[in-house]
Motif scaffolding. Structure first.
Motif, PDB file in Angstrom:
ATOM      1  N   SER A 239       0.847  -1.186   0.000  1.00  0.00           N
ATOM      2  CA  SER A 239       0.000   0.000   0.000  1.00  0.00           C
ATOM      3  C   SER A 239       0.879   1.230   0.000  1.00  0.00           C
ATOM      4  O   SER A 239       2.065   1.174   0.324  1.00  0.00           O
ATOM      5  N   GLY A 240       0.267   2.396  -0.343  1.00  0.00           N
ATOM      6  CA  GLY A 240       1.033   3.632  -0.476  1.00  0.00           C
ATOM      7  C   GLY A 240       1.522   4.186   0.844  1.00  0.00           C
ATOM      8  O   GLY A 240       1.334   3.572   1.894  1.00  0.00           O
ATOM      9  N   PRO A 241       2.204   5.346   0.777  1.00  0.00           N
ATOM     10  CA  PRO A 241       2.434   6.082  -0.475  1.00  0.00           C
ATOM     11  C   PRO A 241       3.534   5.451  -1.329  1.00  0.00           C
ATOM     12  O   PRO A 241       4.528   4.978  -0.800  1.00  0.00           O
ATOM     13  N   LEU A 242       3.283   5.493  -2.642  1.00  0.00           N
ATOM     14  CA  LEU A 242       4.224   4.943  -3.604  1.00  0.00           C
ATOM     15  C   LEU A 242       4.493   5.993  -4.680  1.00  0.00           C
ATOM     16  O   LEU A 242       3.677   6.883  -4.928  1.00  0.00           O
ATOM     17  N   THR A 243       5.654   5.887  -5.303  1.00  0.00           N
ATOM     18  CA  THR A 243       5.984   6.745  -6.451  1.00  0.00           C
ATOM     19  C   THR A 243       6.299   5.853  -7.646  1.00  0.00           C
ATOM     20  O   THR A 243       6.642   4.677  -7.483  1.00  0.00           O
ATOM     21  N   TYR A 244       6.158   6.424  -8.846  1.00  0.00           N
ATOM     22  CA  TYR A 244       6.390   5.617 -10.051  1.00  0.00           C
ATOM     23  C   TYR A 244       7.169   6.427 -11.068  1.00  0.00           C
ATOM     24  O   TYR A 244       7.208   7.657 -11.050  1.00  0.00           O
ATOM     25  N   SER A 245       7.810   5.690 -11.933  1.00  0.00           N
ATOM     26  CA  SER A 245       8.598   6.289 -13.013  1.00  0.00           C
ATOM     27  C   SER A 245       8.362   5.488 -14.282  1.00  0.00           C
ATOM     28  O   SER A 245       8.216   4.259 -14.240  1.00  0.00           O
ATOM     29  N   ILE A 246       8.324   6.178 -15.431  1.00  0.00           N
ATOM     30  CA  ILE A 246       8.109   5.503 -16.709  1.00  0.00           C
ATOM     31  C   ILE A 246       9.349   5.682 -17.573  1.00  0.00           C
ATOM     32  O   ILE A 246       9.820   6.806 -17.793  1.00  0.00           O
ATOM     33  N   ASN A 258      -4.334   4.265  -8.793  1.00  0.00           N
ATOM     34  CA  ASN A 258      -3.285   3.484  -9.462  1.00  0.00           C
ATOM     35  C   ASN A 258      -3.352   3.560 -10.996  1.00  0.00           C
ATOM     36  O   ASN A 258      -2.726   2.737 -11.679  1.00  0.00           O
ATOM     37  N   LYS A 259      -4.049   4.550 -11.539  1.00  0.00           N
ATOM     38  CA  LYS A 259      -4.158   4.670 -12.997  1.00  0.00           C
ATOM     39  C   LYS A 259      -3.086   5.617 -13.517  1.00  0.00           C
ATOM     40  O   LYS A 259      -2.881   6.700 -12.965  1.00  0.00           O
ATOM     41  N   VAL A 260      -2.392   5.195 -14.591  1.00  0.00           N
ATOM     42  CA  VAL A 260      -1.346   6.013 -15.196  1.00  0.00           C
ATOM     43  C   VAL A 260      -1.529   5.997 -16.717  1.00  0.00           C
ATOM     44  O   VAL A 260      -2.188   5.106 -17.283  1.00  0.00           O
ATOM     45  N   SER A 261      -0.912   6.965 -17.369  1.00  0.00           N
ATOM     46  CA  SER A 261      -0.960   7.046 -18.826  1.00  0.00           C
ATOM     47  C   SER A 261       0.395   6.652 -19.387  1.00  0.00           C
ATOM     48  O   SER A 261       1.424   7.241 -19.042  1.00  0.00           O
ATOM     49  N   LEU A 262       0.394   5.641 -20.251  1.00  0.00           N
ATOM     50  CA  LEU A 262       1.640   5.129 -20.806  1.00  0.00           C
ATOM     51  C   LEU A 262       1.844   5.729 -22.208  1.00  0.00           C
ATOM     52  O   LEU A 262       0.927   5.740 -23.044  1.00  0.00           O
ATOM     53  N   PRO A 263       3.064   6.203 -22.496  1.00  0.00           N
ATOM     54  CA  PRO A 263       3.325   6.775 -23.821  1.00  0.00           C
ATOM     55  C   PRO A 263       3.566   5.676 -24.873  1.00  0.00           C
ATOM     56  O   PRO A 263       4.258   4.697 -24.600  1.00  0.00           O
ATOM     57  N   VAL A 264       2.988   5.884 -26.039  1.00  0.00           N
ATOM     58  CA  VAL A 264       3.219   4.957 -27.150  1.00  0.00           C
ATOM     59  C   VAL A 264       3.740   5.828 -28.300  1.00  0.00           C
ATOM     60  O   VAL A 264       2.988   6.323 -29.148  1.00  0.00           O
ATOM     61  N   ASN A 265       5.027   6.048 -28.300  1.00  0.00           N
ATOM     62  CA  ASN A 265       5.610   7.083 -29.162  1.00  0.00           C
ATOM     63  C   ASN A 265       5.905   6.624 -30.583  1.00  0.00           C
ATOM     64  O   ASN A 265       5.881   7.417 -31.528  1.00  0.00           O
ATOM     65  N   SER A 266       6.210   5.367 -30.751  1.00  0.00           N
ATOM     66  CA  SER A 266       6.695   4.911 -32.071  1.00  0.00           C
ATOM     67  C   SER A 266       5.711   3.923 -32.701  1.00  0.00           C
ATOM     68  O   SER A 266       4.985   3.210 -31.991  1.00  0.00           O
ATOM     69  N   SER A 267       5.736   3.869 -34.023  1.00  0.00           N
ATOM     70  CA  SER A 267       4.949   2.858 -34.719  1.00  0.00           C
ATOM     71  C   SER A 267       5.559   1.487 -34.462  1.00  0.00           C
ATOM     72  O   SER A 267       6.771   1.344 -34.299  1.00  0.00           O
ATOM     73  N   SER A 269       6.084  -1.949 -32.205  1.00  0.00           N
ATOM     74  CA  SER A 269       6.116  -2.354 -30.787  1.00  0.00           C
ATOM     75  C   SER A 269       6.876  -1.325 -29.935  1.00  0.00           C
ATOM     76  O   SER A 269       7.950  -0.858 -30.315  1.00  0.00           O
ATOM     77  N   ASN A 270       6.293  -1.042 -28.776  1.00  0.00           N
ATOM     78  CA  ASN A 270       6.901  -0.111 -27.798  1.00  0.00           C
ATOM     79  C   ASN A 270       7.027  -0.829 -26.446  1.00  0.00           C
ATOM     80  O   ASN A 270       6.018  -1.314 -25.894  1.00  0.00           O
ATOM     81  N   ALA A 271       8.273  -0.955 -25.973  1.00  0.00           N
ATOM     82  CA  ALA A 271       8.499  -1.554 -24.644  1.00  0.00           C
ATOM     83  C   ALA A 271       8.433  -0.431 -23.609  1.00  0.00           C
ATOM     84  O   ALA A 271       9.255   0.495 -23.621  1.00  0.00           O
ATOM     85  N   ILE A 272       7.453  -0.512 -22.754  1.00  0.00           N
ATOM     86  CA  ILE A 272       7.235   0.538 -21.747  1.00  0.00           C
ATOM     87  C   ILE A 272       7.495  -0.072 -20.366  1.00  0.00           C
ATOM     88  O   ILE A 272       6.840  -1.047 -19.971  1.00  0.00           O
ATOM     89  N   THR A 273       8.483   0.533 -19.639  1.00  0.00           N
ATOM     90  CA  THR A 273       8.847   0.013 -18.311  1.00  0.00           C
ATOM     91  C   THR A 273       8.343   0.973 -17.233  1.00  0.00           C
ATOM     92  O   THR A 273       8.649   2.167 -17.256  1.00  0.00           O
ATOM     93  N   VAL A 274       7.588   0.416 -16.320  1.00  0.00           N
ATOM     94  CA  VAL A 274       7.074   1.190 -15.179  1.00  0.00           C
ATOM     95  C   VAL A 274       7.806   0.715 -13.915  1.00  0.00           C
ATOM     96  O   VAL A 274       7.786  -0.482 -13.588  1.00  0.00           O
ATOM     97  N   LYS A 286       7.966  -3.342 -14.018  1.00  0.00           N
ATOM     98  CA  LYS A 286       7.244  -4.225 -14.958  1.00  0.00           C
ATOM     99  C   LYS A 286       7.326  -3.595 -16.341  1.00  0.00           C
ATOM    100  O   LYS A 286       7.115  -2.389 -16.517  1.00  0.00           O
ATOM    101  N   THR A 287       7.637  -4.415 -17.326  1.00  0.00           N
ATOM    102  CA  THR A 287       7.696  -3.935 -18.713  1.00  0.00           C
ATOM    103  C   THR A 287       6.530  -4.532 -19.506  1.00  0.00           C
ATOM    104  O   THR A 287       6.296  -5.748 -19.458  1.00  0.00           O
ATOM    105  N   ILE A 288       5.809  -3.667 -20.180  1.00  0.00           N
ATOM    106  CA  ILE A 288       4.670  -4.114 -20.980  1.00  0.00           C
ATOM    107  C   ILE A 288       4.925  -3.706 -22.441  1.00  0.00           C
ATOM    108  O   ILE A 288       5.488  -2.637 -22.709  1.00  0.00           O
ATOM    109  N   ILE A 289       4.555  -4.551 -23.379  1.00  0.00           N
ATOM    110  CA  ILE A 289       4.744  -4.271 -24.817  1.00  0.00           C
ATOM    111  C   ILE A 289       3.409  -3.787 -25.387  1.00  0.00           C
ATOM    112  O   ILE A 289       2.399  -4.478 -25.349  1.00  0.00           O
ATOM    113  N   ILE A 290       3.423  -2.589 -25.931  1.00  0.00           N
ATOM    114  CA  ILE A 290       2.240  -2.027 -26.561  1.00  0.00           C
ATOM    115  C   ILE A 290       2.595  -1.718 -28.017  1.00  0.00           C
ATOM    116  O   ILE A 290       3.608  -1.047 -28.311  1.00  0.00           O
ATOM    117  N   ARG A 291       1.746  -2.207 -28.924  1.00  0.00           N
ATOM    118  CA  ARG A 291       1.988  -1.997 -30.378  1.00  0.00           C
ATOM    119  C   ARG A 291       1.151  -0.828 -30.858  1.00  0.00           C
ATOM    120  O   ARG A 291      -0.058  -0.757 -30.613  1.00  0.00           O
TER     121      ARG A 291
END
Length: 293
Positions: A239-246, A258-267, A269-274, A286-291
């Motif tokens: 439980s919090g308080p917690l901080t996050y970095s992308i 716990n809701k955040v906005s993830l950037p999808v900058n490139s056409s 696959s984009n590997a986004i690490t939180v 955690k790293t999530i792949i968003i296409r």
């Protein structure tokens, strides 16, 4: 400032030794045996017999103020009356002695068989004697003078047990001054360091070392989007308080939902690490792949 009190303890012991000596005659002193008439026993010698039941006699040195028990022999002489005498020893110490005590004689009737105690008679002992010789012990006056001198010396020494703030050179390297210097200038710093160390250890013991587990999922469940961002929810085992970095950016407070906005900058696959960090500094990621379409 608190002064060392062991000097007063030594003083007290010294005074006790002096007073014990003052109240004790010298051992090995020559003595003289004295005989004194104490009194007479009543009733006829032909009808009664007498025997001592108790003998309690003390010697008091009036000159020097101490006392001691005396070994006393008692006997009777004569018939009517029966005179009672005592024999005792006093040291040849050139002092005035008061011999005080009580003798108790029992009376038995000669006609009784077996003889039984008929009555008892007490005789008081009160004799003043001046003995020859020279006193070799310690008088009360001498003891008091010695005790006062010892007290004065101890008070003077105790008054010196403090640190004056002077540099410790030459004659200033007195044991008391050095001890006080260490106590007043070195030990407080050492004590502070120990306290700080204890605080640090306690803080370390209170640190939460539990690994931080992080999971990141898009809110819609989709892993592809035509937009430049996608909404996700971050879950952890703490439980919090917690901080996050992308993607290695600066840390910000994780929202309560716990809701955040993830950037999808490139056409493609984009590997986004939180990364998420708790109050104890534990970091999970955690790293999530968003296409991007």
């Amino acid at each position: 400032m608190k002064k060392v009190n062991f000097l007063q303890t030594i003083l007290l012991s010294f005074i006790i030794v002096i007073m014990v000596a003052a109240f004790s005659p010298s051992k090995g002193e020559a003595s003289t045996t004295y005989t004194d008439h104490i009194g007479a026993l009543v009733n006829s010698y032909s009808r009664y017999s007498h025997m001592p039941l108790s003998v309690n006699v003390m010697g008091f040195n009036v000159t020097h103020g101490f006392s001691m028990p005396l070994n006393v022999n008692t006997y009777c002489s004569g018939s009517d009356p029966r005179n009672v005498y005592i024999e005792y020893d006093l040291p040849n110490d050139g002092s005035q002695w008061r011999v005080l005590g009580t003798l108790v004689y029992g009376r038995m009737t000669l006609a009784d068989s077996p003889r039984a105690l008929n009555s008892a008679q007490s005789l008081d002992v009160n004799i003043l004697r001046t003995t020859p010789g020279t006193f070799s012990g310690v008088s009360i006056g001498q003891a008091v003078n010695a005790a006062n001198a010892a007290k004065s010396s101890a008070d003077t020494a105790a008054a010196r047990v403090w640190y004056s703030g002077r540099s410790l050179t030459g004659n200033e390297n007195a044991v008391a001054d050095i001890a006080a210097y260490i106590r007043n200038t070195q030990l407080p710093g050492l004590e502070n360091k120990i306290n700080n160390m204890e605080t640090t250890i306690n803080n370390m013991q209170n640190i939460d070392n539990t690994p931080l587990m992080v999971d990141v999922q898009t809110i819609s469940g989709a892993r592809a989007t035509s937009a430049k961002t996608i909404e996700a929810i971050v879950t952890t085992n703490k439980s919090g308080p917690l901080t996050y970095s992308i993607n290695g950016g600066s840390y910000a407070s994780l929202p309560s939902d716990n809701k955040v906005s993830l950037p999808v900058n490139s056409s493609g696959s984009n590997a986004i690490t939180v990364r998420v960090k708790d109050e104890s500094g534990n970091i999970g990621s955690k790293t999530i792949i968003i296409r991007r379409l």
